[in-house]
Design an enzyme around this catalytic site. Structure first.
Site, PDB file in Angstrom:
ATOM      1  N   GLU A  96       0.842  -1.201   0.000  1.00  0.00           N
ATOM      2  CA  GLU A  96       0.000   0.000   0.000  1.00  0.00           C
ATOM      3  C   GLU A  96       0.876   1.250   0.000  1.00  0.00           C
ATOM      4  OE1 GLU A  96      -2.862   2.622   2.950  1.00  0.00           O
ATOM      5  OE2 GLU A  96      -2.696   0.465   3.338  1.00  0.00           O
TER       6      GLU A  96
ATOM      7  N   ARG B   9       0.456  10.457   0.134  1.00  0.00           N
ATOM      8  CA  ARG B   9       0.781  11.551   1.052  1.00  0.00           C
ATOM      9  C   ARG B   9       1.996  12.357   0.617  1.00  0.00           C
ATOM     10  NH1 ARG B   9       0.470   8.290   6.841  1.00  0.00           N
ATOM     11  NH2 ARG B   9      -1.524   7.232   6.475  1.00  0.00           N
TER      12      ARG B   9
ATOM     13  N   THR C 119      -4.793   6.105   1.370  1.00  0.00           N
ATOM     14  CA  THR C 119      -5.221   7.483   1.637  1.00  0.00           C
ATOM     15  C   THR C 119      -6.048   8.049   0.490  1.00  0.00           C
ATOM     16  OG1 THR C 119      -3.012   7.684   2.635  1.00  0.00           O
ATOM     17  CG2 THR C 119      -4.460   9.565   2.834  1.00  0.00           C
TER      18      THR C 119
ATOM     19  N   LYS D 139     -11.498  -1.805   6.092  1.00  0.00           N
ATOM     20  CA  LYS D 139     -10.326  -1.404   6.867  1.00  0.00           C
ATOM     21  C   LYS D 139     -10.802  -0.852   8.205  1.00  0.00           C
ATOM     22  CE  LYS D 139      -6.789   2.252   6.821  1.00  0.00           C
ATOM     23  NZ  LYS D 139      -6.074   3.233   5.971  1.00  0.00           N
TER      24      LYS D 139
END
Length: 213
Positions: free
Chosen positions: A47, A51, A74, A134
């Protein structure tokens, strides 16, 4: 791509290994060797969090690593979903879930691990068809005891908990019946990545991959 189909694919990816490395890539030149090191250690699902400015280029680089399954973390907007899919992401991870984000993943055909932290959020996603989710932020939301408690009345949902998980507490999550895997950053320490110490990262990955052996 229906939510049910997304969850089926997400479960397949989550079952590849007990840990999904959560990666913040600052320099895209480290992306491919980092991915190779983690895959070599037995952690194929990766993953990359969106960011940093290098994130999308890192996904493109990692997408070409043999044996790896790279995803984008994200995701918070439809634009993120489109950009991640275009960069080669094979799955997405979000800290929460909004209608526009879910629709974008359905429209783009990107399997999503949507974030949930409460029973109400879990139920809302389940109602839509997401049976793999999640749990985030895991430790701040009550940790393994909270996730076990959610699993009692909602056993049909399985999770990849992420947030505050490391070697000291990962076992608390992996022993739960409703946990498929966990997400964590400890397998790719920033100092080891910066130093290009891929052997050390492969060793950490190997330890993590053996947690459910």
């Amino acid at each position: 791509m229906t939510p049910a189909a997304q969850s089926a694919k997400a479960e397949e990816i989550c079952r590849l290994a007990p840990v999904v490395p959560v990666l913040v890539v600052e320099d895209m030149t480290s992306a491919a060797p980092l991915a190779r090191a983690l895959v070599a250690g037995g952690l194929p699902a990766l993953e990359v969090t969106l960011r940093t400015p290098a994130a999308l280029d890192a996904i493109r680089a990692m997408a070409g690593v043999e044996g790896g399954v790279v995803g984008a973390g994200t995701l918070i907007s439809p634009a993120d979903v489109k950009a991640a899919k275009a960069a080669g992401a094979r799955f997405g991870v979000s800290p929460g879930a909004t209608d526009s984000l879910l629709r974008a993943c359905e429209d783009e055909g990107l399997p999503l691990l949507p974030g949930a932290a409460t029973a109400t959020e879990v139920m809302a996603l389940l109602e839509r068809g997401y049976t793999v989710q999640k749990f985030f932020p895991a430790e701040a939301s009550g940790g393994a005891p909270a996730l076990a408690a959610i699993g009692a009345p909602i056993p049909q949902v399985r999770f990849c908990p992420t947030g505050g998980i490391g070697p000291a507490n990962v076992g608390n999550y992996l022993k739960l019946a409703n946990v498929l895997c966990v997400g964590g950053s400890w397998v790719a320490p920033k100092d080891r990545v910066a130093a290009g110490d891929w052997a050390a990262i492969t060793a950490l990955a190997r330890e993590a991959a053996a947690l459910r052996a």
